[in-house]
Design an enzyme around this catalytic site. Sequence first.
Site, PDB file in Angstrom:
ATOM      1  N   THR A  83      39.857  30.471  38.367  1.00 55.88           N
ATOM      2  CA  THR A  83      40.119  31.724  37.652  1.00 55.88           C
ATOM      3  C   THR A  83      41.254  32.547  38.273  1.00 55.88           C
ATOM      4  OG1 THR A  83      38.378  32.861  38.895  1.00 55.88           O
ATOM      5  CG2 THR A  83      37.774  31.941  36.745  1.00 55.88           C
ATOM      6  N   THR A 106      44.176  43.753  37.034  1.00 59.63           N
ATOM      7  CA  THR A 106      43.340  43.278  38.140  1.00 59.63           C
ATOM      8  C   THR A 106      44.189  43.220  39.397  1.00 59.63           C
ATOM      9  OG1 THR A 106      43.815  40.929  37.765  1.00 59.63           O
ATOM     10  CG2 THR A 106      41.932  41.886  36.583  1.00 59.63           C
ATOM     11  N   LYS A 116      48.968  45.986  27.914  1.00 55.70           N
ATOM     12  CA  LYS A 116      47.514  45.828  27.810  1.00 55.70           C
ATOM     13  C   LYS A 116      46.767  47.143  28.039  1.00 55.70           C
ATOM     14  CE  LYS A 116      47.255  40.881  28.823  1.00 55.70           C
ATOM     15  NZ  LYS A 116      48.687  40.553  28.807  1.00 55.70           N
ATOM     16  N   PHE A 167      43.769  31.897  33.369  1.00 59.32           N
ATOM     17  CA  PHE A 167      42.814  31.211  34.233  1.00 59.32           C
ATOM     18  C   PHE A 167      43.273  29.771  34.476  1.00 59.32           C
ATOM     19  CE2 PHE A 167      38.657  33.705  33.154  1.00 59.32           C
ATOM     20  CZ  PHE A 167      39.145  34.783  33.853  1.00 59.32           C
TER      21      PHE A 167
END
Length: 416
Positions: free
Chosen positions: A257, A294, A323, A402
């Site tokens: 991931t 992230t 995003k 991922f």
Amino acid sequence: MKRPVYINDFSLRCILGSDEAQVLDSLTNGKRGTFTTYDVAGVMRPAATIDPATLAPVPEQKFDNRVNRLSQAAFSAIENTIRKAVEKFGADRVGIFLGSCDNGSEASMAALKYFKETGAFPEGYVLDYQRADFPAQFIAQRFGITGMLSVHSTACASSASAFVSARNNLYASNCDVAIVGGVDIASLSVILGFASLEAMSDKPTNPFSANRSGLSLGDAAVFFVVTKEPCADLCTAKCEGLKIVGFGESADADHITAPRADGEGAYQAMKAALNDAGLDASQIGYVNLHGTGTELNDAMESRAINRLFGEASHADVPVSSTKALTGHTLGAAGALELAFCCLAMNSRRESDACKNSSEKDYLLPAHLFDGVVDPNLPPVHLVKPGETAKDLKYCMSNSFAFGGCNVSLIVENGLA
């Protein structure tokens, strides 16, 4: 040998609006769509979901689910172009190439709940809803297309991967025209999955901020009609001069991931796209970042951007993650963000500063965040709301997924 793909038409539907003018206004002025909150084990998780009540039912009952309703809302704007393509080239020479990660889990979860309550599945429920090709089969059925059909489920790079597949098959003469794009929804199963990975934020995503706390999900459907040669019969005025000229892929093979921490995979994908297009990094006028918000993505992508464009003494290239405005639309993200690049290329306008000159400005997609730049990240030029550019001949769009599946696409504005 260069192998461009010509854009004849495109359409999109996301939380930013139902028409392109509204989307462009939100996109360039940093107006976030309305996020809905979901209770996940007592923690409220926001997602940029489109109100299901605004999506018309699909006439074909077998295909009537939320994913296909969203697709229908998006492709309605290019329905005439698709039908022209079928008429011109033949139903068997039109290919469909989509990216999608979650096309049927919502229906299947509802069916499972019904089964637990009654001991039987609801009438009409079939496992076909879970098939990866279900959203593409819907489009084929709607337009009578009998040509090749391909659906990619390479996580966040799915619809970007679909463009690579479309280009390869067009040049292999397996089809003459391709419908390419992606569709995904922020279903409860996906929200639960990302929450279990501890990757979701409890507020709308805040990419590249020192205060970021993860990603937010969103709904989107995006479709392009492309050919390997210019096609006057299909090309709409808004797409005149638009073509995809760079296709770059790489595979980290580093973690199931997490992206490779040093950004090497992202760098290689961007470099491959530039080489494919025969361009230098200094020629890129704007980069749409993958930018999930992230910690791992922001760190590696800023390193890759800083390295690639720093090598070309072009480290001040404008970049943004959209995003924060749309949520992460997963399988649709690559196509959605490529469409945003096209909208920016179409935004050329007279600015207040040069109304009496021949110069024009292009509106750039804004990077919406709290303004607290993470000092641990290599510096990048994050686009402010309302920021413009004098030149926008080439845009790059990044999708890093991922499993280290990395795709970078470059679109050219031939009228710039």
